[in-house]
Design an enzyme around this catalytic site. Structure first.
Site, short mmCIF file in Angstrom:
data_model
loop_
_atom_site.label_atom_id
_atom_site.label_comp_id
_atom_site.label_asym_id
_atom_site.label_seq_id
_atom_site.Cartn_x
_atom_site.Cartn_y
_atom_site.Cartn_z
N GLU A 243 -6.62 -7.98 -0.41
CA GLU A 243 -7.27 -7.82 0.86
C GLU A 243 -8.74 -7.70 0.83
OE1 GLU A 243 -5.07 -5.44 3.78
OE2 GLU A 243 -3.14 -5.85 2.84
N GLU B 240 0.83 -1.15 -0.07
CA GLU B 240 -0.09 0.10 -0.08
C GLU B 240 0.91 1.08 0.04
OE1 GLU B 240 -3.00 -0.32 3.05
OE2 GLU B 240 -4.29 -1.47 2.04
C1 GAL Z 1 -4.37 -2.91 5.08
C2 GAL Z 1 -2.98 -3.18 5.15
C3 GAL Z 1 -2.83 -4.56 6.25
C4 GAL Z 1 -3.73 -4.40 7.28
C5 GAL Z 1 -5.24 -4.08 7.00
C6 GAL Z 1 -6.07 -3.56 8.38
O1 GAL Z 1 -4.36 -1.43 4.64
O2 GAL Z 1 -2.31 -3.39 3.94
O3 GAL Z 1 -1.50 -4.94 6.49
O4 GAL Z 1 -3.10 -3.22 8.04
O5 GAL Z 1 -5.19 -2.79 6.54
O6 GAL Z 1 -6.27 -4.70 9.20
#
Ligand code: GAL
Length: 722
Positions: free
Chosen positions: A253, A186
């Protein structure tokens, strides 16, 4: 040049071209086009799940991975945690929970693939975003920028991991399970200048140059240079398009819930909405979905980032923190994955043809010569709709998608949950008899140093312990009067946080703490001073280093001042720049009283409740059965727990979940504040103890209680579902 020479040159070039194509198809068995990732020539719709190896124990890994496979997962995605693997420069650790190769080989044995997120920046609510603390103290370093020192360290660690994977033949190009890897995390939204863009570009090129034979991903990186694929993270990603028309649409994600913070409510995400988001992504041409997290696990020891990230990293994931199925989420997703798998040939064979079926309804049809699959969607969040598709009527509940793997029979609808809801229960099976030992109020002469003025906490502790004692002495003259008779002077301590405990002449005077939103704190309170020398001891507590944000490595913690007294007849007395004694960590920590080897180095006595800075210990036999175990810490305040020398993590049931809980209404766009539970209750009451940390008899359980609790209320509980 004669025509025969031209012909020879043409054939020679043609031969080399063929050879190059042949070599690349052998060396690179994972390829991609705009539609999907291909593994050994076969295009796939891939379902992936995040399981972070260090958030469980190796004994749990085979079962977690089996449950992921049974749930229809094809790929296991994990970050790599640099600070766990390189605790000091050049000293590597790959054992126990950090046995990365063992973890990947278990995934391989189960017949699943791996997406290795090397980072090495991870974020992940992990301490310091995965970076080792020593990295911060390399002179001239600047994290995640076009900075030579940082890039050299990042490259060295990335190379270390890649060469380790290669030497174990773990890339798919070598016959192994790793089909994808990630560099950075990110970074795109943080790019503000040309230097940042150079860094992102460098990271991509450096990674590609390591010749893993499998594609590299960069999540939230719109400018990811070829051949790196940029991917999406979020609660929904159907709107996302990769930066080039020849890259597949991938989602690294899909948040299955959210993490819990100390002081915060417990977020949950409805199974229906999670399924809806995945189906919508596939419907809109997506071909890789990763659930973040599929099993969240536990932030053991000091691995939680933060500050204020709780020890539990359950995440409302399909497999709960303890390794049990979270129902109906696990089954509802499993059924979704089956429906997607039934449609796979059609999905990878064609781009969707989109037809409107009403104001908020739509069909997406994937039709090739041999197969046809359709997704029928109702995007209205309140009303169901009946749509006409290929001459048949289909009823679609609000905010739902039906999957028709043959373009005719709806085998699945995201809003119709057929799986049973199963509630998890923690059933206490035993209490304990405790002995105690009181930690001494700082400073401890033998382990202290002095400094004129206040120091930043982690610059002193290097995060080796959560605790730093700041102690100073003040003289109150015999004739010195307080401004108002019968009133005590007021001590004010400003701290960058996150927690503070104030002792005056060895007596606890008060506590203060920040919150996840604001770690800074101010303590203000009356203090009993006597004529002569008075000792002011401040125990500053850490709660995990930040893992996210712009230059998060620059955050300061601890008592940075001002520290002053008011109410004395001399006026305000500032203590900031006088002599301070610093003691790093607790005495009990330095003697390892939580481990078998150190526990007899102090004298344990009667255990009383409500004692601040007290160590409690007990021995117990493991309860029978195989249910996962948790420690009920409901009557305790704040501190840390160990079992047979393993740190279970920080406990803080004394921090109640503040704010208003929002009842979970399904339908409409979800975000992490939309559904949460537990308001007014301890933000975390139970703490997971892996069964494999227990022996049959004589287990040593040690608790350090900082603020004062009642250890008699601690019990061991078995977790069951259903
Ligand atoms: C995302 C990040 C993850 C984790 C998630 C929240 O933005 O890439 O590593 O932090 O948020 O759980």
């Amino acid at each position: 040049m004669g025509s025969s020479t031209t012909t020879i040159l043409f054939y020679r070039n043609f031969y080399f071209l063929l050879l190059a194509l042949f070599i690349s198809s052998v060396a690179c068995s994972v390829t991609y086009d705009h539609r999907a990732i291909s593994i050994n020539g076969k295009k796939r719709i891939l379902i992936s799940g995040s399981i972070h190896y260090a958030r469980s124990v190796p004994e749990m890994w085979p079962d977690l991975i089996k449950k992921a496979k049974d749930g229809g997962v094809d790929v296991i995605q994990t970050y790599i945690f640099w600070n766990g693997h390189e605790p000091s420069p050049g000293n590597y650790y790959f054992e126990d929970r950090y046995d990365l190769v063992r973890f990947i080989k278990i995934v391989q044995k189960a017949g699943l693939y791996v997406n290795l997120r090397i980072g090495p920046y991870a974020c992940a609510e992990w301490n310091f975003g995965g970076f080792p603390m020593w990295l911060k103290y390399i002179p001239g370093i600047s994290f995640r920028t076009d900075n030579g020192h940082f890039k050299a360290a990042m490259e060295k660690f990335t190379e270390k991991i890649v060469s380790m994977m290669k030497s174990e033949s773990l890339y798919e190009s070598q016959g192994g399970p790793i089909i994808l890897s990630q560099i950075e995390n990110e970074y795109g939204p943080l790019e503000t200048n040309a230097g940042d863009r150079r860094y992102a570009n460098w990271a991509a090129k450096m990674a590609v140059g390591l010749n893993t034979g499998v594609p590299w991903l960069m999540c939230k990186q719109d400018d990811a240079p070829d051949p790196v694929i940029n991917t999406c993270n979020g609660f929904y990603c159907d709107y996302f398009s990769p930066n080039k028309p020849y890259k597949p649409k991938m989602w690294t994600e899909n948040w299955t819930g959210w993490f819990t913070a100390f002081g915060g409510a417990t977020p949950t995400r409805p199974a229906e909405d999670l399924a809806f988001s995945t189906a919508k992504f596939i419907q809109k041409g997506g071909s890789f979905v990763n659930y973040y997290m599929y099993h969240g696990g536990t932030n053991f020891g000091h691995t939680a980032g933060g500050p204020f990230i709780a020890t539990s990293y359950d995440y409302d994931a399909p497999i709960d923190e303890y390794g049990l199925l979270n129902e109906p989420k696990w089954s509802h997703l499993k059924n979704l994955h089956l429906a997607i798998k039934m449609s796979e040939t059609a999905l990878v064979g064609a781009d969707p043809v989109v037809t409107s079926l009403g104001r908020n309804q739509q069909s997406n049809v994937f039709k090739s010569k041999t197969s046809c699959a359709a997704f029928l969607a109702n995007f209205n969040s309140r009303y169901s709709a009946t749509v006409l598709f290929n001459g048949n009527h289909y009823k679609l509940p609000p905010w739902s998608i039906s999957i028709l793997p043959d373009c005719k029979n709806a085998v699945y609808n995201t809003a119709k949950v057929s799986a049973e809801i199963k509630h998890a229960k923690m059933q206490s099976v035993r209490g304990f008899n405790w002995v105690a030992f009181n930690e001494k109020v700082g400073p401890y002469e033998s382990r202290s140093f002095t400094w004129n003025g206040l120091r930043e906490q982690n610059g002193v502790t290097w995060d080796k312990t959560d605790y730093l004692w700041y102690t100073t002495y003040i003289e109150i003259g015999h004739g010195e009067k307080f401004l108002k008779t019968n009133m005590h002077p007021i001590l004010t301590v400003e701290s960058a946080g996150p927690t503070l405990q104030v002792f005056v002449n060895g007596e606890q005077t008060g506590t203060a703490y920040g919150s996840k939103e604001r770690s800074k704190l101010t303590f203000t309170g009356p203090v009993k001073l006597k004529a002569g020398s008075n000792k002011i001891s401040l125990l500053s507590g850490s709660l995990g280093l930040p893992n996210i944000g712009m230059h998060y490595e620059k955050w300061n913690f601890g008592v940075l001042g001002p520290v002053f007294l008011t109410g004395l007849n001399q006026g305000k007395r500032n203590l900031d720049s006088q002599k301070w004694f610093y003691t790093i960590g607790l005495k009990g920590e330095s003697l390892s009283v939580y481990s078998e080897s150190g526990t007899n180095s102090v004298r344990w006595g009667m255990a009383w409740p409500k004692q601040p800075i007290t160590w409690y210990k007990t021995y117990f036999n493991a309860p029978g059965g195989s249910e996962p175990l948790g420690l009920d810490m409901g009557t305790m305040g704040k501190g840390e727990m160990w079992i047979n020398g393993h740190s279970i993590g920080r406990h803080w049931p004394g921090y109640k979940a503040y704010g208003t809980c929002v009842r979970c209404n399904y339908g409409g766009t979800y975000n992490e504040d939309k559904c949460n539970t537990n308001c007014g209750q301890p933000s975390q009451r139970w703490y997971h103890i892996p069964r494999s940390w227990l022996k049959a008899t004589g287990n040593l359980l040690v608790v350090f209680e900082q603020w004062g609790g009642d250890p008699k209320g601690i019990s061991l509980a078995k977790r069951t579902v259903g």
